[in-house]
Every structure is written in C-alpha cells, then in structure tokens.
Write a protein that holds these residues in place. Structure first.
Motif, mmCIF file in Angstrom:
data_model
loop_
_atom_site.group_PDB
_atom_site.id
_atom_site.type_symbol
_atom_site.label_atom_id
_atom_site.label_comp_id
_atom_site.label_asym_id
_atom_site.label_seq_id
_atom_site.Cartn_x
_atom_site.Cartn_y
_atom_site.Cartn_z
ATOM 1 N N ALA A 106 0.852 -1.186 0.000
ATOM 2 C CA ALA A 106 0.000 0.000 0.000
ATOM 3 C C ALA A 106 0.889 1.237 0.000
ATOM 4 O O ALA A 106 1.871 1.298 0.746
ATOM 5 C CB ALA A 106 -0.921 0.009 1.208
ATOM 6 N N VAL A 107 0.561 2.218 -0.820
ATOM 7 C CA VAL A 107 1.298 3.476 -0.890
ATOM 8 C C VAL A 107 0.298 4.614 -0.717
ATOM 9 O O VAL A 107 -0.747 4.639 -1.385
ATOM 10 C CB VAL A 107 2.040 3.620 -2.240
ATOM 11 N N SER A 108 0.624 5.552 0.171
ATOM 12 C CA SER A 108 -0.295 6.665 0.422
ATOM 13 C C SER A 108 0.484 7.958 0.625
ATOM 14 O O SER A 108 1.681 7.939 0.945
ATOM 15 C CB SER A 108 -1.160 6.387 1.657
ATOM 16 N N SER A 109 -0.221 9.081 0.452
ATOM 17 C CA SER A 109 0.343 10.402 0.716
ATOM 18 C C SER A 109 -0.714 11.225 1.427
ATOM 19 O O SER A 109 -1.839 11.372 0.919
ATOM 20 C CB SER A 109 0.760 11.078 -0.591
ATOM 21 N N ASP A 110 -0.375 11.704 2.628
ATOM 22 C CA ASP A 110 -1.338 12.456 3.447
ATOM 23 C C ASP A 110 -2.630 11.676 3.639
ATOM 24 O O ASP A 110 -3.734 12.237 3.620
ATOM 25 C CB ASP A 110 -1.636 13.817 2.812
ATOM 26 N N SER A 133 2.836 -5.702 3.921
ATOM 27 C CA SER A 133 2.358 -6.661 4.915
ATOM 28 C C SER A 133 2.254 -8.048 4.289
ATOM 29 O O SER A 133 2.326 -8.201 3.071
ATOM 30 C CB SER A 133 0.998 -6.221 5.470
ATOM 31 N N GLY A 134 2.094 -9.051 5.148
ATOM 32 C CA GLY A 134 1.938 -10.412 4.653
ATOM 33 C C GLY A 134 3.231 -11.070 4.218
ATOM 34 O O GLY A 134 3.215 -12.049 3.463
ATOM 35 N N VAL A 135 4.371 -10.546 4.689
ATOM 36 C CA VAL A 135 5.665 -11.133 4.334
ATOM 37 C C VAL A 135 5.913 -12.358 5.214
ATOM 38 O O VAL A 135 5.728 -12.313 6.428
ATOM 39 C CB VAL A 135 6.804 -10.116 4.518
ATOM 40 N N GLU A 136 6.350 -13.444 4.609
ATOM 41 C CA GLU A 136 6.639 -14.672 5.352
ATOM 42 C C GLU A 136 8.114 -15.032 5.196
ATOM 43 O O GLU A 136 8.774 -14.649 4.234
ATOM 44 C CB GLU A 136 5.755 -15.813 4.843
ATOM 45 N N GLY A 137 8.625 -15.767 6.188
ATOM 46 C CA GLY A 137 10.020 -16.195 6.149
ATOM 47 C C GLY A 137 10.999 -15.085 6.418
ATOM 48 O O GLY A 137 12.184 -15.196 6.075
ATOM 49 N N ALA A 138 10.544 -13.995 7.026
ATOM 50 C CA ALA A 138 11.378 -12.837 7.319
ATOM 51 C C ALA A 138 11.276 -12.497 8.802
ATOM 52 O O ALA A 138 10.377 -12.977 9.494
ATOM 53 C CB ALA A 138 10.929 -11.649 6.472
ATOM 54 N N PRO A 139 12.188 -11.675 9.319
ATOM 55 C CA PRO A 139 12.105 -11.304 10.735
ATOM 56 C C PRO A 139 10.801 -10.643 11.109
ATOM 57 O O PRO A 139 10.340 -10.736 12.251
ATOM 58 C CB PRO A 139 13.285 -10.334 10.907
ATOM 59 N N ARG A 140 10.187 -9.935 10.171
ATOM 60 C CA ARG A 140 8.899 -9.298 10.438
ATOM 61 C C ARG A 140 7.945 -9.583 9.295
ATOM 62 O O ARG A 140 8.360 -9.817 8.169
ATOM 63 C CB ARG A 140 9.076 -7.778 10.596
ATOM 64 N N SER A 141 6.663 -9.516 9.582
ATOM 65 C CA SER A 141 5.663 -9.724 8.530
ATOM 66 C C SER A 141 5.190 -8.418 7.929
ATOM 67 O O SER A 141 4.535 -8.408 6.883
ATOM 68 C CB SER A 141 4.457 -10.490 9.092
ATOM 69 N N ARG A 142 5.539 -7.292 8.582
ATOM 70 C CA ARG A 142 5.061 -5.989 8.133
ATOM 71 C C ARG A 142 6.203 -4.981 8.187
ATOM 72 O O ARG A 142 6.921 -4.888 9.189
ATOM 73 C CB ARG A 142 3.908 -5.523 9.024
ATOM 74 N N TYR A 143 6.355 -4.232 7.109
ATOM 75 C CA TYR A 143 7.405 -3.213 7.034
ATOM 76 C C TYR A 143 6.779 -1.903 6.586
ATOM 77 O O TYR A 143 5.914 -1.879 5.695
ATOM 78 C CB TYR A 143 8.484 -3.621 6.034
ATOM 79 N N VAL A 144 7.216 -0.804 7.195
ATOM 80 C CA VAL A 144 6.725 0.524 6.847
ATOM 81 C C VAL A 144 7.915 1.468 6.667
ATOM 82 O O VAL A 144 8.823 1.490 7.508
ATOM 83 C CB VAL A 144 5.775 1.094 7.921
ATOM 84 N N TYR A 145 7.912 2.220 5.589
ATOM 85 C CA TYR A 145 8.958 3.221 5.365
ATOM 86 C C TYR A 145 8.360 4.350 4.530
ATOM 87 O O TYR A 145 7.213 4.270 4.069
ATOM 88 C CB TYR A 145 10.176 2.609 4.664
ATOM 89 N N ASP A 146 9.118 5.416 4.347
ATOM 90 C CA ASP A 146 8.615 6.534 3.554
ATOM 91 C C ASP A 146 9.698 7.038 2.607
ATOM 92 O O ASP A 146 10.871 6.738 2.777
ATOM 93 C CB ASP A 146 8.123 7.664 4.464
ATOM 94 N N PHE A 147 9.259 7.808 1.615
ATOM 95 C CA PHE A 147 10.214 8.451 0.718
ATOM 96 C C PHE A 147 9.616 9.736 0.177
ATOM 97 O O PHE A 147 8.388 9.915 0.131
ATOM 98 C CB PHE A 147 10.608 7.523 -0.453
ATOM 99 N N THR A 148 10.492 10.645 -0.183
ATOM 100 C CA THR A 148 10.124 11.903 -0.825
ATOM 101 C C THR A 148 11.075 12.144 -1.981
ATOM 102 O O THR A 148 12.290 12.111 -1.799
ATOM 103 C CB THR A 148 10.221 13.086 0.167
#
Length: 342
Positions: free
Chosen positions: A279-283, A323-338
């Motif tokens: 998912a990608v969102s802005s404001d 979200s929904g990542v399997e076989g990794a340290p976490r199942s959900r990752y969040v980051y941002d970029f500009t």
C-alpha cells in the motif's frame, strides 16, 4: 490502494532495454533521464545489460578530456586510458547512492581494470551488449569476455552535441532501469554484500558526429572474498528517504528487499512475498499500486518485491506499507520516501 500477488513470480529471461531510439541509425538525444522510460522498447536479453541514451552537455565532435588520459581509438581496437579521477568519481557517486539506502561503501579494485576496459571496448566496437560476446565480435579478447560476464553493462548512443554521461548519470541509468520489469542493475548496485567494483568505459565518435559510450561495472566473481559487512539494514527499498529527482523516474518500478543472514543464505532467499500486500499513500490518500512481482533469484539481492505506482510527484512524502511477508524477521514493514524537487 492495496495490491497483492498470488504467488512468487520467476523471471527466467530478464530484459535489456533500448530507449528513445529514433528510426534512423542513432538515438535522438533526450535532456532528462526520467523521460526515457516513456518511450521504452523491451526485447529479450540478459538482465544486467542496458542500452540507453543520455546527454550531459556539448562535445563538439571530441571525447571528453575529463574521462581519458589517452582517448580510445576503437577502429584500432585501442581502449584508451581512463583517468583515475573518472574511476574515483564513479565510485563516489555509487557510494552516495548506497549510503541513501544505509549500505556500506565499496572500494575500487584495480585488479579488474583490464577486464572491464576490454569488455567496454568490445561493446563500443560492436555497438551492442552481451554477457557472452562471441570471438567473431570486433576487438574480442578473452579478458574482455570475462569482464562482460560478471558486470553490469550499459550502452549510450547519442546524436548532436552530447557529452558522455557523468558519474551520477551512470548510476541513475542503472537504478532507474529505463522503467523495465527487470531490475538486475539496481539489485547489484544495492547489494548489501558488494564491497568492490571496477569501471571500464570506452567512448567513440562516429564520422557523422554521433557518439557511442559503453560502460562496464564489475559486480561479482572477484578472485577472493571480503569479510561480510557487520552493519546491515533490515531492508533495502527503492526509493527511500529523501531521494534525488535525478535518480528517479515515475515510470520505474519501486522495489523492496529483506536483508537477512549472509550472502546467499537460505534465510534471505527463503523470504516469501507470495501473500504480500503493498500500500502506498500520501497524506492519508492511497495511490494505485499495480503489477506486483517477486522472486528469490539471488542475483544482487537474494529476494526482491517490486511494483508500479501511478501519480507519484516530487516534493510529496509517500508512506509504503508492506504486509503479509513470510520467512522474514517481520511480517510488516513501513517506510517513507520523498522525491526531492528539482
């Protein structure tokens, strides 16, 4: 908008791009790297070969004195001598890009200068790209064939008053990938375990004033191994953080890699994006995400999830949730970029 993929996508045959090619013998010069992908033509060929057009300023029928101590003479199969400053400038631009993704710097390995330079000479002499140049190609040597087989390849063809691409321009072309689905160049440049490289570059001016510029960047098959970096990020995302406009194209695929273990480890290759959502969102407003692909091919980075987003603009902050990542340290990752304006 959230997008998902039903299964891991394997790409047995990645791509080479020929961008902004005119109907004549040479490409019509473009003024903006980010515009190239809109006119891309995709053909089947290995993944870390890329043919593009690029412009940085006038050359007036000569090669740039900033690049060479002695200029190439491709007709005589002479590669010329690239200035030390040219190689150092490329490594500086490469390391600046890696630092944006919290990756360690690479060193320059002069032991591979001969191979990558000979490879660039082969590509320039034949105005083509291949990781397996046949002995029938002009200026072929065993050293050049070896260099071609373990490197990122790039070919710029330009007409008019065009100077060779600068150091950041080379990096930009390899990470933008011309908007193609294949991301081999970017994956090697952002390989967290890459510690060395070498650069070969051969440019020639044709009788009609057009310029061919071949660049070769060594990315694997070094003669010995370096210690594994100890400071590794959790993930590598492109783009990430405050990102220069010059190194981005809205037509390019965005990408994400989970970093675990050591080079080639089962843990990194076992990351499963088959049930992942992006998912990608802005404001708070969602953007349309499409064309998700994923693989565990283990070239450059061991795993890669990529997608396209419509409507990206410079100067706006975007939040990416995976979200929904399997076989990794976490199942959900969040980051941002500009994407920085200008």
């Amino acid at each position: 908008m959230v997008a998902a993929i039903p299964a891991i996508s394997k790409r047995a045959m990645p791509f080479l791009l020929v961008l902004a090619m005119a109907s004549g013998a040479h490409a019509q010069v473009k003024r903006n790297i980010a515009d190239y992908a809109e006119e891309a033509e995709v053909i089947d060929t290995p993944d870390n070969e890329l043919a593009l057009t690029e412009v940085a300023g006038p050359h007036h029928g000569t090669l740039s004195s900033n690049l060479y101590i002695s200029e190439p003479d491709v007709a005589r199969c002479e590669a010329g001598t690239l200035r030390r400053e040219a190689r150092a400038g490329f490594v500086e631009a490469l390391n600046a890009e890696r630092a944006r993704h919290h990756l360690g710097p690479v060193d320059y390995d002069t032991a591979f200068d001969e191979a990558v330079t000979a490879a660039a000479l082969i590509m320039a002499a034949n105005a083509g790209l291949t990781h397996e140049p046949p002995p029938s190609w002009r200026c072929w040597t065993a050293s050049g064939a070896s260099g071609a087989g373990s490197s990122n390849l790039l070919l710029n063809v330009a007409s008019g008053d065009a100077a060779p691409a600068d150091d950041a321009g080379l990096v930009a072309q390899w990470v933008i990938e011309g908007g193609s689905d294949g991301l081999g160049h970017r994956r090697w440049i952002l390989d967290p375990f890459l510690t060395r490289t070498a650069l070969g570059r051969v440019t020639q001016i044709l009788p009609d004033g057009s310029r061919i510029d071949a660049a070769v960047m060594k990315v694997f098959d070094f003669s010995d191994s370096d210690p594994t970096p100890t400071q590794l990020p959790e993930f590598i995302a492109w783009p990430q953080g405050d990102y220069p406009r010059r190194l981005f194209s809205p037509a390019a695929r965005l990408s994400f890699t989970v970093v675990t273990g050591v080079p080639g480890s089962d843990a990194a290759a076992g990351v499963d994006f088959s049930r992942a959502n992006v998912a990608v969102s802005s404001d708070g407003t969602p953007l349309h995400v499409s064309a998700l692909e994923a693989d565990n091919e283990d070239y450059g980075v061991a795993n890669c999830l990529s997608w396209r987003v419509a409507g990206l603009q410079s100067g706006r902050r975007y939040v990416v949730t995976i979200s929904g990542v399997e076989g990794a340290p976490r199942s959900r990752y969040v980051y941002d970029f500009t994407i920085e304006p200008g």
